[in-house]
Design a protein around this motif. Structure first.
Motif, mmCIF file in Angstrom:
data_model
loop_
_atom_site.group_PDB
_atom_site.id
_atom_site.type_symbol
_atom_site.label_atom_id
_atom_site.label_comp_id
_atom_site.label_asym_id
_atom_site.label_seq_id
_atom_site.Cartn_x
_atom_site.Cartn_y
_atom_site.Cartn_z
ATOM 1 N N LYS A 1 64.993 19.655 44.912
ATOM 2 C CA LYS A 1 65.800 20.850 44.661
ATOM 3 C C LYS A 1 65.689 21.819 45.837
ATOM 4 O O LYS A 1 66.687 22.449 46.232
ATOM 5 C CB LYS A 1 65.356 21.516 43.357
ATOM 6 N N SER B 1 67.532 20.035 49.006
ATOM 7 C CA SER B 1 68.976 19.845 48.854
ATOM 8 C C SER B 1 69.770 21.120 49.119
ATOM 9 O O SER B 1 70.975 21.058 49.371
ATOM 10 C CB SER B 1 69.301 19.321 47.459
ATOM 11 N N LEU B 2 69.079 22.264 49.113
ATOM 12 C CA LEU B 2 69.759 23.544 49.374
ATOM 13 C C LEU B 2 69.853 23.841 50.867
ATOM 14 O O LEU B 2 70.569 24.762 51.263
ATOM 15 C CB LEU B 2 69.023 24.682 48.679
#
Length: 210
Positions: A205, A208-209
């Motif tokens: 998470k 992926s940003l």
């Protein structure tokens, strides 16, 4: 020591970044625009003579090729963060086996799909529809084998998250996201559960940003 990672916006580099995040290793990202040809600049070619990303610099140590890099950090910092190699030599063997499966069987097909569906226009060539169709068919057969394997273990190498699972994250995200081929994952019960598990990890998470 902060690890410098070149090319953070590309899938292969994210493979490295999620490994560093799992190990709790601090990193700094340096952008490299492949579309603009920045990977062909002399300064970059001194680091990576083939002109691809990722590349890492760890002090005076430079390393390229994403799977080599994740193996290096998983071994160097084995006792730190998540153990991504397994506890025994047999578990390590399974991790290496499924890493090779990813590299030799899964990746070539999903890379073809990524290149021709998502990046053909930006790179100035027409998508090869025949290649897209054939790659999807081959990938489906690979995923059928994954489905059988994951019916017997939670993760690919056993009942522990490892480099073998981690290595699938970036390109599979392309498949279920911008390629709009999530059905290839969701139509397989155990592959779907595995994907939900590994893609919900805090490390992914975070990465992926980027």
């Amino acid at each position: 020591m902060v690890v410098k990672v070149y090319g953070p916006h590309y899938a292969s580099t994210k493979r490295v970044l999620v490994c560093l995040a799992e190990k709790g290793i601090e990193f700094e990202t340096l952008p490299v625009d492949l579309i603009k040809g920045e990977n062909r600049n002399p300064e970059f070619l001194e680091l990576q003579p083939f002109g691809s990303v990722p590349v890492i610099q760890d002090g005076d140590y430079t390393l390229y090729e994403s799977r080599a890099i994740i193996r290096y950090y998983a071994e160097k910092h084995k006792s730190q963060g998540t153990d991504l190699l397994g506890e025994s030599i047999e578990e390590r063997g399974r991790v290496e086996q499924w890493l090779e499966v990813e590299a030799q069987n899964y990746h070539p097909q999903i890379y073809n799909l990524t290149l021709h569906i998502l990046f053909a226009a930006a790179l100035g060539f027409a998508p090869d529809e025949k290649l897209i169709r054939e790659s999807e068919e081959k990938l489906a057969k690979v995923l059928d084998i994954y489905e059988e394997r994951l019916s017997r273990s939670k993760y690919l190498a056993g009942d522990f998250f490892s480099l073998a699972d981690l290595s699938h994250l970036p390109f599979t995200q392309y498949l279920v996201g911008p390629m709009k081929k999530e059905f290839m994952i969701r139509s397989r019960k155990h592959v779907s559960a595995w994907w939900d598990d590994i893609s919900s990890r805090p490390s992914w998470k975070k990465v992926s940003l980027l």
